[in-house]
Design a protein around this motif. Structure first.
Motif, PDB file in Angstrom:
ATOM      1  N   PRO A 141      -2.470   0.652  14.384  1.00 40.36           N
ATOM      2  CA  PRO A 141      -1.904  -0.409  15.224  1.00 40.36           C
ATOM      3  C   PRO A 141      -0.755  -1.113  14.504  1.00 40.36           C
ATOM      4  N   PRO A 142       0.266  -1.565  15.244  1.00 41.16           N
ATOM      5  CA  PRO A 142       1.445  -2.185  14.611  1.00 41.16           C
ATOM      6  C   PRO A 142       1.097  -3.356  13.704  1.00 41.16           C
ATOM      7  N   GLU A 143       0.169  -4.239  14.133  1.00 34.92           N
ATOM      8  CA  GLU A 143      -0.153  -5.391  13.293  1.00 34.92           C
ATOM      9  C   GLU A 143      -0.789  -4.953  11.980  1.00 34.92           C
ATOM     10  N   LYS A 144      -1.727  -4.002  12.090  1.00 38.33           N
ATOM     11  CA  LYS A 144      -2.391  -3.510  10.894  1.00 38.33           C
ATOM     12  C   LYS A 144      -1.421  -2.751   9.989  1.00 38.33           C
ATOM     13  N   LEU A 145      -0.505  -1.959  10.622  1.00 37.72           N
ATOM     14  CA  LEU A 145       0.501  -1.218   9.832  1.00 37.72           C
ATOM     15  C   LEU A 145       1.411  -2.183   9.071  1.00 37.72           C
ATOM     16  N   ALA A 146       1.844  -3.260   9.760  1.00 37.28           N
ATOM     17  CA  ALA A 146       2.714  -4.237   9.102  1.00 37.28           C
ATOM     18  C   ALA A 146       1.999  -4.920   7.943  1.00 37.28           C
ATOM     19  N   ARG A 147       0.703  -5.267   8.147  1.00 35.52           N
ATOM     20  CA  ARG A 147      -0.067  -5.898   7.083  1.00 35.52           C
ATOM     21  C   ARG A 147      -0.254  -4.953   5.908  1.00 35.52           C
ATOM     22  N   LEU A 148      -0.529  -3.671   6.213  1.00 37.55           N
ATOM     23  CA  LEU A 148      -0.731  -2.688   5.154  1.00 37.55           C
ATOM     24  C   LEU A 148       0.551  -2.458   4.353  1.00 37.55           C
ATOM     25  N   GLN A 149       1.670  -2.355   5.063  1.00 39.27           N
ATOM     26  CA  GLN A 149       2.947  -2.179   4.356  1.00 39.27           C
ATOM     27  C   GLN A 149       3.284  -3.398   3.506  1.00 39.27           C
ATOM     28  N   ALA A 150       2.977  -4.589   3.995  1.00 33.08           N
ATOM     29  CA  ALA A 150       3.233  -5.798   3.214  1.00 33.08           C
ATOM     30  C   ALA A 150       2.354  -5.847   1.979  1.00 33.08           C
ATOM     31  N   GLU A 151       1.070  -5.451   2.127  1.00 33.93           N
ATOM     32  CA  GLU A 151       0.173  -5.453   0.975  1.00 33.93           C
ATOM     33  C   GLU A 151       0.618  -4.444  -0.074  1.00 33.93           C
ATOM     34  N   ILE A 152       1.106  -3.290   0.374  1.00 32.46           N
ATOM     35  CA  ILE A 152       1.618  -2.297  -0.579  1.00 32.46           C
ATOM     36  C   ILE A 152       2.855  -2.831  -1.299  1.00 32.46           C
ATOM     37  N   ALA A 153       3.764  -3.507  -0.550  1.00 32.06           N
ATOM     38  CA  ALA A 153       4.988  -4.037  -1.152  1.00 32.06           C
ATOM     39  C   ALA A 153       4.700  -5.185  -2.105  1.00 32.06           C
ATOM     40  N   ASP A 154       3.574  -5.929  -1.883  1.00 32.65           N
ATOM     41  CA  ASP A 154       3.274  -7.084  -2.732  1.00 32.65           C
ATOM     42  C   ASP A 154       2.882  -6.702  -4.139  1.00 32.65           C
ATOM     43  N   GLY A 155       2.376  -5.493  -4.343  1.00 32.43           N
ATOM     44  CA  GLY A 155       2.072  -5.050  -5.712  1.00 32.43           C
ATOM     45  C   GLY A 155       0.628  -5.245  -6.085  1.00 32.43           C
ATOM     46  N   PRO A 156       0.323  -6.159  -7.020  1.00 36.49           N
ATOM     47  CA  PRO A 156      -1.024  -6.274  -7.574  1.00 36.49           C
ATOM     48  C   PRO A 156      -2.075  -6.541  -6.505  1.00 36.49           C
ATOM     49  N   MET A 157      -3.279  -6.041  -6.756  1.00 32.55           N
ATOM     50  CA  MET A 157      -4.403  -6.166  -5.836  1.00 32.55           C
ATOM     51  C   MET A 157      -5.527  -6.959  -6.491  1.00 32.55           C
TER      52      MET A 157
END
Length: 572
Positions: free
Chosen positions: A498-514
């Motif tokens: 889903p677009p919202e989940k995809l956007a959140r996932l891409q943002a989390e990947i771009a943010d770096g540390p977990m």
């Protein structure tokens, strides 16, 4: 420079300063000599140009005198006066000739008077003739006697009772048009030497000597009053230089030029003073500077070198203390800062290694949970052959994951994927189609071990399983970009993200540390973030994952450079 290596740094500094002083003195001496010769040559060129102009002007005066004599000697009035026997007719012709000669004398400042002599040495004078001067010159030099002087210019005519110098031009007059006839008289032109003196004075200052000498070496004209008064124009070669003797062809005279050495030395006085300053001033200055360098630079640098020669453990746990110039202080601070950065980087590397191991352990339980659940289901159904196949595949994957180096070949990684897909076929028989493709040249390339399995698992779990009972397809390809970057593409035709989940996932990947303890069951997409973090921890930015999704399915791409290190090949 190799000879200096046996000396200490301080001695080398003092020795280099001594060599610098010697070199400076040598350069000063060479410069002084070169400047002296340069000034000397420049003066010589100037005197050469002045002498050429002076010769030309003197020759012009001589040419004008010769032209006057030729004019008077060839006029018919002159022949009539010299050959006429009647006094009355001679007086009449003399009046006409007097007007001509008067105009010639007035037009030339260097002419004193012009007179004619007949064959009996009778004088025919014109204008305001100075009989007293003519008589004195004749008694001393016999200029009014035919044959006493050859035709042409005489030498210097200097009377005993005066400082004025004269010269004369004598031209014989013949009855015919040339010298083959009988001589009937002569034309005598008496000239001042003062115009020649003026030419010499205007040509050059009195420091240089410019003098015109007759054939006997007697002084005719000069630019120096002292030399003119003494009548000694010959320069002393010990005290003068640049002697130039230039002949005057029309008169037979000679121009001499010279310059005293003291004039050159006067121009070199500032350079000599500078040379003395270079001799006496640099010694204390260089010694003071050498001492300052020794205490402010050499000694602190020696401390820095001694510190850097200690073992690495001491260097990493102690800090450098060295006093000196601001540059040495900056160097010391930078070394200490660099050591602090090294310690910080060591700590960061250790943390990254711990985080990388944690990421790998995050993947393994998730995979084991799904696989064991599948085997459990098959056990309930008593599918012995399927259980054997699943356990064999799982055993291979476990051995592949935990045994060997952290790097593996792309070929072995794809073999691990094939074992995993065997388990998936057992769970979902006939539901999915799989395509694995390695482009030529990628099979032996090295990559992080157990990196692709989570990509495939994520595609099946979140893309293909939700669209059942419809069939689904998944493809995994490996290729090389620009010969140095490994590129993997995992493409499925599942339900997409889903677009919202995809956007959140891409943002989390771009943010770096977990977070250090993510919960897989509560944070969807944790496997993709783990893979992205593993790639960036190993290779750094800009490598990692790129995710795109839509109604037609999801595509995940992974990029990282080809590793130069060979991974341990897991036996199959």
């Amino acid at each position: 420079m190799n000879l200096l290596q046996k000396y200490s740094l301080t001695k080398r500094v003092y020795l280099l300063f001594a060599l610098t002083i010697a070199l400076s003195l040598g350069i000063s001496l060479v410069y002084y000599i070169a400047t002296f010769h340069s000034i000397k040559n420049e003066k010589a060129r100037n005197m050469e140009n002045i002498s050429k102009n002076l010769v030309q002007n003197t020759e012009d005066i001589a040419a004008s005198v010769m032209l006057m004599s030729e004019t008077i000697s060839t006029t018919p009035y002159t022949h009539l006066i010299l050959t006429e026997t009647s006094p009355t007719k001679r007086v009449s012709q003399q009046q006409f000739l007097n007007r001509l000669i008067t105009r010639l004398i007035k037009s030339s400042s260097h002419i004193h008077n012009i007179l004619l002599l007949d064959s009996r040495e009778t004088i025919y004078s014109f204008s305001s003739f100075d009989y007293s001067l003519a008589d004195k010159l004749d008694r001393q030099y016999h200029i009014l006697s035919l044959g006493a002087w050859p035709d042409g210019f005489t030498g210097a005519l200097r009377l005993d009772d005066t400082d004025t110098v004269y010269y004369a031009y004598i031209q014989s007059i013949y009855e015919g048009d040339d010298a083959s006839g009988q001589q009937i008289g002569a034309c005598v032109i008496i000239c001042y030497c003062s115009p020649l003196d003026a030419l010499c004075r205007n040509a050059a200052p009195e420091q240089s000597l410019f003098a015109i000498l007759d054939t006997e070496g007697e002084l005719l004209a000069c630019n120096q009053e002292k030399a003119r008064a003494s009548g000694q124009p010959q320069p002393d070669s010990r005290n003068h230089f640049v002697l130039r003797y230039r002949p005057l062809p029309l008169t037979g005279w000679e121009l001499t030029c010279s310059m005293p050495y003291k004039e050159l030395y006067a121009e070199l006085l500032p350079i000599r003073q500078l040379a003395l300053l270079l001799i006496f001033i640099p010694f204390p200055s260089f010694l003071l500077l050498a001492r300052q360098i020794g205490t402010g630079v050499v000694s602190p640098l020696t401390k820095v070198v001694d510190y850097l020669q200690k073992d690495s453990y001491y260097i990493l746990h102690h800090r450098l203390e060295a006093r000196g110039s601001s540059e040495i202080a900056t160097l010391t601070d930078n070394i200490n800062h660099m050591l602090d950065e090294i310690n910080s980087l060591n700590h960061t590397v250790l943390q990254n290694q711990a985080q990388l191991l944690a990421l790998q352990t995050q993947i393994n339980p998730h995979f084991l949970y799904n696989t064991l659940t599948t085997i459990q289901g098959m056990a309930y159904q008593k599918k012995t052959a399927e259980i054997c196949t699943a356990v064999t595949a799982l055993s291979f994957m476990m051995r592949y994951n935990f045994k060997g180096d952290s790097m593996a070949s792309v070929r072995n990684e794809f073999l691990c994927i094939e074992k995993y897909l065997q388990i998936i076929d057992l769970r979902f028989p006939g539901c999915f189609q799989f395509r694995l493709h390695m482009e030529e040249g990628t099979g032996d390339c090295q990559m992080p071990r157990f990196l692709l399995q989570p990509l495939v698992e994520n595609a099946i779990s979140h893309g293909l399983e939700p669209r059942q009972p419809l069939r689904g397809a998944l493809s995994l390809t490996a290729s090389l970009r620009d010969g140095s970057v490994l590129h993997f593409t995992c493409q499925d035709d599942g339900v997409g993200i889903p677009p919202e989940k995809l956007a959140r996932l891409q943002a989390e990947i771009a943010d770096g540390p977990m977070p250090s303890d993510p919960q897989p069951d509560k944070r969807p997409g944790i496997g993709l973030r783990n893979i992205h973090m593993r790639i960036q921890l190993i290779y750094g930015a800009p490598y990692g994952l790129q995710i795109s999704s839509g109604p037609e399915g999801t595509c995940v791409c992974a990029d990282f450079p080809v590793s130069p290190e060979a991974g341990t090949q897991t036996p199959i």
